[in-house]
Design a protein around this motif. Structure first.
Motif, PDB file in Angstrom:
ATOM      1  N   ALA A   1       0.832  -1.209   0.000  1.00 32.85           N
ATOM      2  CA  ALA A   1       0.000   0.000   0.000  1.00 32.85           C
ATOM      3  C   ALA A   1       0.863   1.255   0.000  1.00 32.85           C
ATOM      4  O   ALA A   1       0.343   2.356   0.163  1.00 32.85           O
ATOM      5  N   SER A   2       2.159   1.120  -0.184  1.00 34.29           N
ATOM      6  CA  SER A   2       3.124   2.227  -0.209  1.00 34.29           C
ATOM      7  C   SER A   2       3.143   2.971   1.121  1.00 34.29           C
ATOM      8  O   SER A   2       3.208   4.192   1.174  1.00 34.29           O
ATOM      9  N   LEU A   3       3.036   2.258   2.203  1.00 39.31           N
ATOM     10  CA  LEU A   3       3.093   2.869   3.536  1.00 39.31           C
ATOM     11  C   LEU A   3       4.266   2.288   4.297  1.00 39.31           C
ATOM     12  O   LEU A   3       4.583   1.118   4.193  1.00 39.31           O
ATOM     13  N   GLU A   4       4.878   3.154   5.093  1.00 37.77           N
ATOM     14  CA  GLU A   4       5.950   2.722   5.980  1.00 37.77           C
ATOM     15  C   GLU A   4       5.559   3.200   7.370  1.00 37.77           C
ATOM     16  O   GLU A   4       4.820   4.180   7.522  1.00 37.77           O
ATOM     17  N   LEU A   5       6.016   2.519   8.365  1.00 36.63           N
ATOM     18  CA  LEU A   5       5.672   2.920   9.727  1.00 36.63           C
ATOM     19  C   LEU A   5       6.194   4.316  10.048  1.00 36.63           C
ATOM     20  O   LEU A   5       5.626   5.023  10.867  1.00 36.63           O
ATOM     21  N   GLY A   6       7.231   4.745   9.371  1.00 30.46           N
ATOM     22  CA  GLY A   6       7.770   6.092   9.570  1.00 30.46           C
ATOM     23  C   GLY A   6       6.853   7.168   9.000  1.00 30.46           C
ATOM     24  O   GLY A   6       7.010   8.348   9.326  1.00 30.46           O
ATOM     25  N   ASP A   7       5.915   6.792   8.140  1.00 31.94           N
ATOM     26  CA  ASP A   7       4.992   7.765   7.546  1.00 31.94           C
ATOM     27  C   ASP A   7       3.924   8.223   8.531  1.00 31.94           C
ATOM     28  O   ASP A   7       3.284   9.261   8.326  1.00 31.94           O
TER      29      ASP A   7
ATOM     30  N   ASP B   1       3.090  10.565  15.430  1.00 37.21           N
ATOM     31  CA  ASP B   1       3.206   9.947  16.756  1.00 37.21           C
ATOM     32  C   ASP B   1       1.830   9.552  17.302  1.00 37.21           C
ATOM     33  O   ASP B   1       1.690   8.503  17.932  1.00 37.21           O
ATOM     34  N   ASP B   2       0.834  10.391  17.049  1.00 39.62           N
ATOM     35  CA  ASP B   2      -0.527  10.074  17.520  1.00 39.62           C
ATOM     36  C   ASP B   2      -1.054   8.821  16.829  1.00 39.62           C
ATOM     37  O   ASP B   2      -1.662   7.954  17.472  1.00 39.62           O
ATOM     38  N   ASP B   3      -0.813   8.738  15.523  1.00 39.11           N
ATOM     39  CA  ASP B   3      -1.265   7.557  14.786  1.00 39.11           C
ATOM     40  C   ASP B   3      -0.559   6.299  15.282  1.00 39.11           C
ATOM     41  O   ASP B   3      -1.179   5.238  15.429  1.00 39.11           O
ATOM     42  N   LEU B   4       0.735   6.422  15.535  1.00 42.72           N
ATOM     43  CA  LEU B   4       1.484   5.270  16.030  1.00 42.72           C
ATOM     44  C   LEU B   4       1.000   4.858  17.421  1.00 42.72           C
ATOM     45  O   LEU B   4       0.936   3.665  17.726  1.00 42.72           O
ATOM     46  N   ALA B   5       0.638   5.847  18.239  1.00 39.17           N
ATOM     47  CA  ALA B   5       0.118   5.529  19.569  1.00 39.17           C
ATOM     48  C   ALA B   5      -1.205   4.783  19.441  1.00 39.17           C
ATOM     49  O   ALA B   5      -1.470   3.817  20.170  1.00 39.17           O
ATOM     50  N   LEU B   6      -2.055   5.216  18.488  1.00 35.79           N
ATOM     51  CA  LEU B   6      -3.323   4.521  18.257  1.00 35.79           C
ATOM     52  C   LEU B   6      -3.081   3.106  17.747  1.00 35.79           C
ATOM     53  O   LEU B   6      -3.766   2.158  18.164  1.00 35.79           O
ATOM     54  N   LEU B   7      -2.119   2.972  16.843  1.00 33.96           N
ATOM     55  CA  LEU B   7      -1.792   1.632  16.333  1.00 33.96           C
ATOM     56  C   LEU B   7      -1.265   0.739  17.456  1.00 33.96           C
ATOM     57  O   LEU B   7      -1.626  -0.440  17.533  1.00 33.96           O
ATOM     58  N   ASP B   8      -0.446   1.312  18.318  1.00 35.29           N
ATOM     59  CA  ASP B   8       0.077   0.542  19.441  1.00 35.29           C
ATOM     60  C   ASP B   8      -1.060   0.097  20.355  1.00 35.29           C
ATOM     61  O   ASP B   8      -1.095  -1.057  20.799  1.00 35.29           O
ATOM     62  N   LYS B   9      -2.012   0.995  20.599  1.00 41.50           N
ATOM     63  CA  LYS B   9      -3.159   0.668  21.441  1.00 41.50           C
ATOM     64  C   LYS B   9      -3.987  -0.432  20.778  1.00 41.50           C
ATOM     65  O   LYS B   9      -4.435  -1.374  21.440  1.00 41.50           O
TER      66      LYS B   9
ATOM     67  N   SER C   1      -3.753  -8.183  21.018  1.00 44.84           N
ATOM     68  CA  SER C   1      -3.026  -9.218  21.756  1.00 44.84           C
ATOM     69  C   SER C   1      -3.801  -9.663  22.987  1.00 44.84           C
ATOM     70  O   SER C   1      -3.787 -10.836  23.345  1.00 44.84           O
ATOM     71  N   LEU C   2      -4.481  -8.736  23.628  1.00 49.13           N
ATOM     72  CA  LEU C   2      -5.286  -9.105  24.797  1.00 49.13           C
ATOM     73  C   LEU C   2      -6.476  -9.981  24.411  1.00 49.13           C
ATOM     74  O   LEU C   2      -6.865 -10.881  25.153  1.00 49.13           O
ATOM     75  N   LEU C   3      -7.045  -9.699  23.252  1.00 53.55           N
ATOM     76  CA  LEU C   3      -8.224 -10.447  22.809  1.00 53.55           C
ATOM     77  C   LEU C   3      -7.861 -11.665  21.960  1.00 53.55           C
ATOM     78  O   LEU C   3      -8.750 -12.374  21.496  1.00 53.55           O
TER      79      LEU C   3
END
Length: 163
Positions: free
Chosen positions: A27-33, A36-44, A50-52
């Motif tokens: 999809a032409s996406l890299e995690l660096g793209d 920080d807010d988006d990465l925090a949401l992805l981490d959440k 993982s919990l579910l």
């Protein structure tokens, strides 16, 4: 035995991670793209997965969640608009009632100004009764001759008026 199961699970998770990385690259996406807010949401999101114990990421669930939130937002806006309309209607009725109260207070004030006290009314009634009684007493003492003709007196008054 336990270590073997854990090793297999780690290997499968690493394979799944590589699969997702490949999907992002397609999809032409890299995690660096991501910010920080988006990465925090992805981490959440990853924590919840993982919990579910969810390992299949289905975009339909995300779309359903998005549309549910969008519908909720639209319904909230609609409710707010309805409540604003209702509030406006209530405020206009309050204004109308306030105008009526002011008008009634002016009427009450004018009526109170014109109101005659009870003492004055009683005095006037007693004066009128006294005057009436005096006139009745004078009428009783008045003697009218038997040959008095009221019609001839009226005719004489009319003839005097015509001159």
């Amino acid at each position: 035995m336990q270590n073997l199961k854990i090793q297999e699970e780690v290997n499968s998770l690493m394979g799944l991670g590589q699969h997702y990385d490949e999907q992002l690259k397609l999809a032409s996406l890299e995690l660096g793209d991501f910010s920080d807010d988006d990465l925090a949401l992805l981490d959440k999101c990853v924590q919840y997965y993982s919990l579910l114990h969810i390992h299949d990421f289905n975009l339909n669930y995300l779309r359903d969640f998005y549309y549910a939130k969008k519908r909720e937002c639209i319904e909230n806006r609609q409710t707010a608009v309805q409540q604003r309309v209702e509030l406006q209607r209530i405020l206009s009725s309050i204004d109308e009632v306030t105008r009526d109260v002011v008008m009634l207070e002016r009427f009450k004030g004018a009526a109170e100004e014109r109101l005659i006290p009870d003492i004055v009314v009683v005095q006037r009634n007693s004066q009128q009764l006294a005057t009436k009684q005096a006139l009745l007493d004078r009428q009783k003492t008045l003697t009218i001759p038997k040959d008095f003709n009221i019609e001839s007196v009226i005719d004489k008054v009319d003839s005097l008026e015509q001159r």
